[in-house]
Design a protein around this motif. Sequence first.
Motif, PDB file in Angstrom:
ATOM      1  N   MET A  20       0.834  -1.192   0.000  1.00  0.00           N
ATOM      2  CA  MET A  20       0.000   0.000   0.000  1.00  0.00           C
ATOM      3  C   MET A  20       0.867   1.240   0.000  1.00  0.00           C
ATOM      4  O   MET A  20       2.043   1.187   0.344  1.00  0.00           O
ATOM      5  CB  MET A  20      -0.917   0.032   1.218  1.00  0.00           C
ATOM      6  CG  MET A  20      -0.173   0.194   2.536  1.00  0.00           C
ATOM      7  SD  MET A  20      -1.243   0.553   3.918  1.00  0.00           S
ATOM      8  CE  MET A  20      -1.275   2.325   3.825  1.00  0.00           C
ATOM      9  N   GLY A  28      -2.802   8.056  -4.007  1.00  0.00           N
ATOM     10  CA  GLY A  28      -2.960   6.632  -3.704  1.00  0.00           C
ATOM     11  C   GLY A  28      -2.799   6.290  -2.238  1.00  0.00           C
ATOM     12  O   GLY A  28      -2.763   5.115  -1.872  1.00  0.00           O
ATOM     13  N   LEU A  31      -4.138   3.132  -0.357  1.00  0.00           N
ATOM     14  CA  LEU A  31      -4.651   2.205  -1.364  1.00  0.00           C
ATOM     15  C   LEU A  31      -3.608   1.149  -1.712  1.00  0.00           C
ATOM     16  O   LEU A  31      -2.407   1.345  -1.548  1.00  0.00           O
ATOM     17  CB  LEU A  31      -5.031   2.962  -2.631  1.00  0.00           C
ATOM     18  CG  LEU A  31      -6.091   4.044  -2.470  1.00  0.00           C
ATOM     19  CD1 LEU A  31      -6.295   4.768  -3.792  1.00  0.00           C
ATOM     20  CD2 LEU A  31      -7.394   3.455  -1.961  1.00  0.00           C
TER      21      LEU A  31
END
Length: 48
Positions: A20, A28, A31
Amino acid sequence: MDNCCGNCKHHKPMAQDEFMCDNENSEGYGLSTAYDDCCDEFEEREGK
């Protein structure tokens, strides 16, 4: 490909074979990221 997630200090392991983004400034953040994903917030790992 050098400035992509797999080489970024913010590409952190979550679970086996899953990573992640740990950079709060990145789109991001939090994510799942792949080794070849890229973003403008890339930061090189220390010692590389």
